[in-house]
Structures are given as C-alpha cells and as structure tokens.
Scaffold this motif. Structure first.
Motif, PDB file in Angstrom:
ATOM      1  N   CYS A  51      49.739  40.249  82.483  1.00 31.56           N
ATOM      2  CA  CYS A  51      48.358  39.939  82.116  1.00 31.56           C
ATOM      3  C   CYS A  51      48.052  40.588  80.772  1.00 31.56           C
ATOM      4  CB  CYS A  51      47.404  40.462  83.186  1.00 31.56           C
ATOM      5  SG  CYS A  51      45.663  40.152  82.815  1.00 31.56           S
ATOM      6  N   PRO A  52      47.441  39.867  79.818  1.00 32.00           N
ATOM      7  CA  PRO A  52      47.188  40.441  78.491  1.00 32.00           C
ATOM      8  C   PRO A  52      46.145  41.542  78.479  1.00 32.00           C
ATOM      9  CG  PRO A  52      46.196  38.261  78.670  1.00 32.00           C
ATOM     10  CD  PRO A  52      47.035  38.451  79.894  1.00 32.00           C
ATOM     11  N   ILE A  53      45.366  41.665  79.552  1.00 26.75           N
ATOM     12  CA  ILE A  53      44.399  42.756  79.683  1.00 26.75           C
ATOM     13  C   ILE A  53      44.485  43.260  81.119  1.00 26.75           C
ATOM     14  CG2 ILE A  53      41.981  43.463  79.482  1.00 26.75           C
ATOM     15  CD1 ILE A  53      41.525  40.883  77.850  1.00 26.75           C
ATOM     16  N   HIS A  54      44.863  44.506  81.295  1.00 26.97           N
ATOM     17  CA  HIS A  54      44.912  45.019  82.659  1.00 26.97           C
ATOM     18  C   HIS A  54      44.615  46.518  82.651  1.00 26.97           C
ATOM     19  CE1 HIS A  54      48.919  46.395  81.415  1.00 26.97           C
ATOM     20  NE2 HIS A  54      48.915  47.181  82.469  1.00 26.97           N
ATOM     21  N   ARG A  55      44.283  47.019  83.820  1.00 26.18           N
ATOM     22  CA  ARG A  55      43.961  48.435  83.963  1.00 26.18           C
ATOM     23  C   ARG A  55      45.157  49.155  84.559  1.00 26.18           C
ATOM     24  NH1 ARG A  55      38.348  50.871  86.499  1.00 26.18           N
ATOM     25  NH2 ARG A  55      38.450  52.904  85.430  1.00 26.18           N
ATOM     26  N   ALA A  56      45.654  50.167  83.834  1.00 26.75           N
ATOM     27  CA  ALA A  56      46.815  50.927  84.293  1.00 26.75           C
ATOM     28  C   ALA A  56      46.412  51.899  85.396  1.00 26.75           C
ATOM     29  CB  ALA A  56      47.437  51.680  83.119  1.00 26.75           C
ATOM     30  N   GLY A  57      47.431  52.503  86.020  1.00 29.70           N
ATOM     31  CA  GLY A  57      47.179  53.409  87.126  1.00 29.70           C
ATOM     32  C   GLY A  57      46.350  54.619  86.754  1.00 29.70           C
ATOM     33  N   ASP A  58      46.403  55.046  85.474  1.00 36.35           N
ATOM     34  CA  ASP A  58      45.632  56.217  85.056  1.00 36.35           C
ATOM     35  C   ASP A  58      44.220  55.854  84.620  1.00 36.35           C
ATOM     36  OD1 ASP A  58      46.065  54.922  82.678  1.00 36.35           O
ATOM     37  OD2 ASP A  58      47.030  56.609  81.663  1.00 36.35           O
ATOM     38  N   VAL A 118      36.943  39.024  79.810  1.00 38.38           N
ATOM     39  CA  VAL A 118      37.114  40.230  80.625  1.00 38.38           C
ATOM     40  C   VAL A 118      36.214  41.305  80.039  1.00 38.38           C
ATOM     41  CG1 VAL A 118      38.709  42.027  81.381  1.00 38.38           C
ATOM     42  CG2 VAL A 118      39.500  39.656  81.191  1.00 38.38           C
ATOM     43  N   THR A 119      35.393  41.930  80.884  1.00 38.66           N
ATOM     44  CA  THR A 119      34.480  42.971  80.419  1.00 38.66           C
ATOM     45  C   THR A 119      35.083  44.347  80.668  1.00 38.66           C
ATOM     46  OG1 THR A 119      32.533  41.597  80.832  1.00 38.66           O
ATOM     47  CG2 THR A 119      32.181  43.966  80.650  1.00 38.66           C
ATOM     48  N   VAL A 120      35.197  45.117  79.592  1.00 41.27           N
ATOM     49  CA  VAL A 120      35.656  46.505  79.689  1.00 41.27           C
ATOM     50  C   VAL A 120      34.417  47.389  79.608  1.00 41.27           C
ATOM     51  CG1 VAL A 120      37.045  48.315  78.619  1.00 41.27           C
ATOM     52  CG2 VAL A 120      37.852  45.945  78.605  1.00 41.27           C
ATOM     53  N   PRO A 121      34.213  48.288  80.569  1.00 41.75           N
ATOM     54  CA  PRO A 121      32.959  49.050  80.614  1.00 41.75           C
ATOM     55  C   PRO A 121      32.874  50.120  79.527  1.00 41.75           C
ATOM     56  CG  PRO A 121      34.465  49.812  82.317  1.00 41.75           C
ATOM     57  CD  PRO A 121      35.109  48.602  81.694  1.00 41.75           C
ATOM     58  N   ALA A 122      31.677  50.614  79.321  1.00 49.49           N
ATOM     59  CA  ALA A 122      31.465  51.720  78.392  1.00 49.49           C
ATOM     60  C   ALA A 122      32.198  52.965  78.893  1.00 49.49           C
ATOM     61  CB  ALA A 122      29.970  52.005  78.257  1.00 49.49           C
ATOM     62  N   GLY A 123      32.705  53.767  77.952  1.00 49.75           N
ATOM     63  CA  GLY A 123      33.387  55.002  78.303  1.00 49.75           C
ATOM     64  C   GLY A 123      34.836  54.836  78.682  1.00 49.75           C
ATOM     65  N   ALA A 124      35.371  53.627  78.585  1.00 46.24           N
ATOM     66  CA  ALA A 124      36.772  53.384  78.938  1.00 46.24           C
ATOM     67  C   ALA A 124      37.683  53.675  77.755  1.00 46.24           C
ATOM     68  CB  ALA A 124      36.954  51.939  79.390  1.00 46.24           C
ATOM     69  N   VAL A 125      38.895  54.123  78.046  1.00 46.98           N
ATOM     70  CA  VAL A 125      39.931  54.269  77.028  1.00 46.98           C
ATOM     71  C   VAL A 125      40.763  52.997  77.031  1.00 46.98           C
ATOM     72  CG1 VAL A 125      41.984  55.539  76.313  1.00 46.98           C
ATOM     73  CG2 VAL A 125      39.992  56.780  77.183  1.00 46.98           C
ATOM     74  N   VAL A 126      40.896  52.390  75.876  1.00 40.58           N
ATOM     75  CA  VAL A 126      41.653  51.149  75.728  1.00 40.58           C
ATOM     76  C   VAL A 126      42.875  51.426  74.867  1.00 40.58           C
ATOM     77  CG1 VAL A 126      41.588  48.749  74.995  1.00 40.58           C
ATOM     78  CG2 VAL A 126      39.499  49.839  75.842  1.00 40.58           C
ATOM     79  N   GLU A 127      44.030  51.044  75.374  1.00 41.76           N
ATOM     80  CA  GLU A 127      45.279  51.226  74.627  1.00 41.76           C
ATOM     81  C   GLU A 127      45.776  49.863  74.166  1.00 41.76           C
ATOM     82  OE1 GLU A 127      49.120  54.018  75.096  1.00 41.76           O
ATOM     83  OE2 GLU A 127      48.871  52.585  76.724  1.00 41.76           O
TER      84      GLU A 127
END
Length: 396
Positions: free
Chosen positions: A21-28, A293-302
């Motif tokens: 998936c081109p945008i996903h949330r990792a385990g951390d 896809v909405t990424v919330p405020a305060g998230a770290v994006v790599e």
C-alpha cells in the motif's frame, strides 16, 4: 524491494521491501508513504514540519539560538530561502562555479595521475569539500579540514546521549568535533569576512546578524548537504558507468545535457538520502490507491524516497532500469524526489549534478582509467543513506 531482471541499482538498502500500500501505518505508529504523488504531497504541505535529520538534537539547543535553515519551517524558512536563493540560481552556478569545479577536478585528478591509482571516495570528497567551501565561504581554514569533517561525519555513527557510557562517549566526541571545526574553519572565516565581506553565505549570515554559534550550525548543515552527499553520489554514478559498457559509451559520447540526464536518472534510482521524516501540524489528506487518506495532526510521516522514485505511475515503465530521458508523469522531475520537494527541496541540486559531471567527464577522459577494485557499501539507516568505500580507480 527484491532484485529482478530489470533492476539496475547498485544499492540494496536493508529491509526495503516495497509496501503493498502506498500509504500505511507502521507498527511504531509512523505513517510510511511510498507512492510518488502522496510523498510529494507530504513534502509540499504547509501542515508538516521537519521531524528527521537530527531535529531531536537541534531542539535541545538554547532557545535564543536561531536554528539552521534545514530545521526551520513556515514564513521564517521561506524568507531565509528567498534571501539565499541567489547563491544557487542556474546562471550563478554556470558563471561562478563551473570554472571553480574544473580547477578543483584538475587538482584532485592530478593526484590520481601522479599515483596511478586512488580511492574514488577520497578524490570525490576532496572535490566536494573545495567546491562547497568556496560557496559557503570557508576559505580561511587551517590545514586538515578533510580530517575534521571525516571525524564529524564518520563512517560508523553512534547515538549521543546521557543514558549510557557509549552515549556519553558519542556526546563528548561530537562536542569535541564541533569545537575543532569551529576553531579551525568557522572562526577564521568569520574573522576574515568581517574584515573583507564577500558574496557568499558567511557574509550573508553576518549581515543577517547571526552569532558565531549560529554560523557554525549553518556551516555544518551545508557541509553535510554539499560535501558528504556529493561525495557519495560521485562514487555511485562512477560505479554505474564503470560496470555498464553501454551507459559508459553513451555518457562519454554525449553532450552536456544528455550527460546530465544520465546523472539525474542515476540519482533517481540511487537517492543518497532515502528517508525523509515530517511531523504533521494539522490533518492532511493524501492521494491513495483507493481514494484520499487522512493523516491526523501530530503524526510522524516517513517518506520512502527510493520507493517513491520507482513508482511506475510517476516514472513510467521499467522503473528499476537506468533510462535517461524517460517519459515521466506530470509534475515529476527527472530526479523524481531524490533532492526532496516543497519548501525544503535541496537548493544545491544543480550544483551537485554539474559538479559530478565536471569531475566524471575529466576522470573518464584519462587514458586507461578503470575500476580496479569494487566498493563496499555501508548504511546510515536513520536517513536510508549509503556510504561507498573501497572503489579504487587506476590508470592502466
């Protein structure tokens, strides 16, 4: 990512299987972005700020100190970039730096001519140091700047800190390296520029009221961006050329625009910095395969630059092959995201590409030049960066 028949890369970064998936949330909890469109949107968003490249250390500096430009965002960052843009315009690069690059390349390759063989990383580092030093204004250094920079940007990194003996050692070591670089390189430059202002970065910083500590921070930032990364790119580009007869023949026979296209394609495939981290200050919407896809405020994006740069939707067919002049999607540059994008896009990208071309055209014009020893590759996993050592060139 796995190797396949069309994969021309030399650098296989550890643990870089392309996400499904081109945008996903990792385990951390980190949001990882590998699609080109989404990655570009992250880097261009006004709702993101720097979250990598040592920001944790910079945030611990006294509040009264102005952060280096790499660690600033918003209007302050935009104004700083506007004021320094003149140092990196295409006209200035051509008129002011091309001759300098040719002179420096001649001196470095004179060492190869005299010895008959030399490690390419040493020649390319000498090239990068002299060119970047002239642009920054570090022209009054005491002998040994190469050794001081090697200590500051070592092949193997540790993590400074107060929680272990190892961390304390690295904290002491880095502080000592800061002091050496300041005393031998930055302080002499400041002194000479105060006596005789020049048209370079240090004079600009002095005119802007920066303190010696702030100038030191900016000089180290530009040293990392303009010296260390260029050294690695010269080495990886040479490695590609020495091991691909057709590409070598094309490069040697080409005029400058086509040679630069070759280099842009290599850096697309082999970005020196392959991990860029941002933190969201507000929710942002990114284009995904199945819709926004909405990424919330305060998230770290790599941002996974190496994956985004091989996204077929952006760079077309055979994304793992070296195909200079390939047809790319709208808004996709020849180097894709290898130099970043948005407010923090590398201002010196044109310098790095031209510098590499000036050096390599002269190297490859030397009679009997060849790669006498293949390199070894190590990694700085915090930025997904590579370091190429042991590539020896000889005249035989």
């Amino acid at each position: 990512m796995t190797q396949d028949d069309g994969d021309a890369r030399k650098i296989e970064r550890p643990g870089t299987q392309r996400p499904a998936c081109p945008i996903h949330r990792a385990g951390d909890g980190t949001w990882q972005v590998s699609g080109h469109a989404a990655a570009r949107a992250v880097l261009r968003s006004e709702a993101t700020v720097q979250a990598g490249l040592g920001i944790e250390t910079v945030e611990k500096l006294p509040a009264r100190l102005r952060r280096p430009v790499l660690y600033r965002d918003g209007p302050e960052h935009r104004e700083d970039r506007r004021q320094t843009a003149r140092f990196f315009t295409p006209r200035r690069v051509d008129e002011r730096y091309r001759g300098l690059m040719a002179d420096v390349a001649g001196r470095q390759l004179g060492k190869l001519r005299a010895a008959g063989r030399a490690p390419l990383s040493e020649l390319s580092f000498g090239m990068a140091i002299e060119v970047a030093s002239a642009i920054i204004g570090l022209t009054s250094s005491r002998p040994g700047i190469r050794e001081r920079l090697e200590r500051f940007f070592p092949e193997k990194y540790g993590r400074p800190g107060l929680t272990s003996l190892h961390g304390l050692y690295w904290l002491f070591r880095q502080n000592a390296n800061w002091l050496r670089f300041y005393l031998a390189d930055v302080r002499p430059a400041i002194r000479d520029h105060r006596r005789e202002p020049r048209d370079d970065l240090i004079t600009h910083l002095l005119d802007d009221g920066c303190s010696a500590a702030e100038i030191l921070g900016e000089c180290l930032t530009f040293a990392a961006a303009g010296m260390v990364t260029t050294r690695e790119f010269i080495c990886v580009a040479a490695w590609h050329l020495f091991t691909d007869d057709a590409l070598m023949a094309r490069y040697r026979a080409a005029d400058e625009p086509e040679r630069l296209a070759v280099l842009h394609e290599i850096v697309r495939l082999e970005p020196v910095v392959a991990r860029l981290r941002r933190r969201t200050t507000a929710a942002i919407e990114l284009p995904g395969d199945g819709g926004p896809v909405t990424v919330p405020a305060g998230a770290v994006v790599e941002v996974l630059v190496d994956a985004a740069n091989t996204d077929p939707a952006a760079v077309g067919d055979e994304p793992l092959a070296v195909r200079p002049g390939r047809a790319v999607g709208d808004g996709t540059g020849a180097a894709a995201l290898a130099f970043g994008d948005g407010p923090h896009k590398c201002p010196g990208s044109a310098i790095a590409i031209l510098e590499t071309d000036v050096f390599l055209t002269r190297l490859l014009a030397m009679e009997g030049v060849r790669m006498a020893a293949a390199p070894r590759v190590t990694f700085n996993n915090d930025i997904g960066g590579y370091e190429i050592r042991g590539l020896v060139v000889s005249l035989s």
